[in-house]
Enzyme design. Structure first.
Site, PDB file in Angstrom:
ATOM      1  N   THR A 176       0.828  -1.197   0.000  1.00 44.52           N
ATOM      2  CA  THR A 176       0.000   0.000   0.000  1.00 44.52           C
ATOM      3  C   THR A 176       0.864   1.250   0.000  1.00 44.52           C
ATOM      4  OG1 THR A 176      -1.705  -1.117   1.309  1.00 44.52           O
ATOM      5  CG2 THR A 176      -1.725   1.277   1.345  1.00 44.52           C
ATOM      6  N   ARG A 184     -11.025 -10.712  -2.591  1.00 43.72           N
ATOM      7  CA  ARG A 184     -10.525 -10.258  -1.295  1.00 43.72           C
ATOM      8  C   ARG A 184     -10.290  -8.757  -1.313  1.00 43.72           C
ATOM      9  NH1 ARG A 184      -5.719  -7.374   0.655  1.00 43.72           N
ATOM     10  NH2 ARG A 184      -5.437  -7.965   2.845  1.00 43.72           N
ATOM     11  N   VAL A 185     -10.732  -8.097  -0.248  1.00 41.72           N
ATOM     12  CA  VAL A 185     -10.477  -6.670  -0.055  1.00 41.72           C
ATOM     13  C   VAL A 185      -9.911  -6.485   1.340  1.00 41.72           C
ATOM     14  CG1 VAL A 185     -11.519  -4.375   0.140  1.00 41.72           C
ATOM     15  CG2 VAL A 185     -12.297  -5.953  -1.643  1.00 41.72           C
ATOM     16  N   GLY A 237      -4.133  -6.204   5.889  1.00 43.17           N
ATOM     17  CA  GLY A 237      -5.295  -5.372   6.109  1.00 43.17           C
ATOM     18  C   GLY A 237      -6.366  -5.968   6.992  1.00 43.17           C
TER      19      GLY A 237
END
Length: 329
Positions: free
Chosen positions: A189, A217-218, A243
């Site tokens: 990220t 997937r998030v 995350g």
């Protein structure tokens, strides 16, 4: 219908229910606390990891009097467009089915926000997230809906899977082991926070997510309050790493609220990581990194494992700051 027009009618009726004197008192108390303790540093930009090109781009905008919103937008786009960065934008590592899906969110000084989740075939998700914020009544668009909206806004279809990422995915399929390497696959990220010359704060976060993740997937990156949160009265925070763990603690919102309570950005980031580790007492096989900035331009960063850094750029210089860590070695 533009977002601001949509919200105007729905909020006007309830505006009178909020006590103006109470809100003014809280704001003045916070501003007095900052004024009495430190001289504000502005403009300033910070971002996760050693993304010096991204922070340089954002600083170009800030030093010329540009807005923090434009600075974070243009800043993170540098990494979205870098095909050699396999954790963000075009060239990102695909999911286990070979599809590159991108997540992104943005938040401005007024608390407006927009996000896209699991979007394919669009090279600059941060621009689409900003369009969601500015042109729709929604906060999040996902998957095919996000892609359709992007096309309607004039974005072109782009093949996001570069030959390098494709060949690595083919090699990965021989074992299909999902064991992201700390500080390599885990730094998935770029999160960026900026304060402009007016003292207004904005933030942006963008990623291609974990390489070889399950389809759909998030993580935390496009989730307002988890991967990014901004409160113009207090400060902002953003996250990187695994995350799922950030989502479970609503990490960025937590850090901003800790700063509201009087903690420094450094203290707040440290407590954010400690909250995560308290819920993972038998695990140390993952990385999380938080960065934060308060209204005075003070910054902080904290992580689980050594190796995480964050960039800061202001009139005081352009610095890559090593982060303190929960695990010391």
């Amino acid at each position: 219908m533009q977002r601001r027009k949509f919200l105007k009618n729905s909020t006007a009726a309830t505006a009178g229910l909020i006590s103006a004197p109470l809100m003014a008192g809280q704001t003045n108390a916070l501003n007095n606390q900052i004024t009495n303790t430190t001289v504000a540093v502005k403009p300033i930009v910070i971002c996760t990891w050693d993304f010096h090109n991204a922070s340089s781009k954002a600083w170009e905008i800030l030093k010329d009097g540009g807005s923090s919103l434009d600075a974070v937008t243009e800043g993170v786009m540098v990494e979205e467009n870098d095909v050699n960065n396999q954790t963000v934008g075009i060239g990102g590592r695909p999911d286990r089915d070979g599809n590159v899906t991108l997540d992104s969110c943005i938040m401005d000084k007024d608390g407006n926000c927009g996000a896209v989740l699991a979007m394919q075939n669009i090279a600059n998700p941060i621009l689409v997230a900003r369009k969601v914020m500015e042109e729709t009544p929604h906060v999040m668009l996902a998957g095919k809906g996000a892609e359709q909206f992007a096309h309607e806004m004039g974005f072109k279809k782009t093949n996001l899977l570069t030959e390098k990422s494709k060949q690595e995915w083919i090699e990965w399929q021989k074992t299909a082991q999902y064991k992201p390497i700390i500080n390599i696959e885990n730094h998935d990220t770029i999160g960026m926070l900026a304060i402009d010359a007016n003292g207004d704060i904005s933030g942006a976060c963008t990623t291609s997510g974990m390489g070889y993740k399950m389809a759909g997937r998030v993580g935390d990156s496009p989730i307002i309050g988890a991967g990014l949160f901004v409160d113009n009265e207090v400060g902002g925070a953003t996250a990187t790493g695994v995350g799922e763990e950030v989502v479970r603690t609503v990490g960025s919102f937590l850090i901003v609220e800790l700063m509201r309570q009087g903690k420094s950005p450094q203290e707040a980031c440290k407590e954010g990581v400690e909250r995560i580790m308290a819920k993972n007492k038998d695990r140390d096989d993952f990385q999380i990194g938080f960065i934060a900035i308060n209204k005075a331009g003070e910054t902080g960063g904290y992580c689980i494992h050594p190796g995480f850094t964050y960039r800061s750029y202001s009139e005081e210089g352009h610095v890559n700051n090593p982060s303190e860590s929960y695990i010391k070695s």
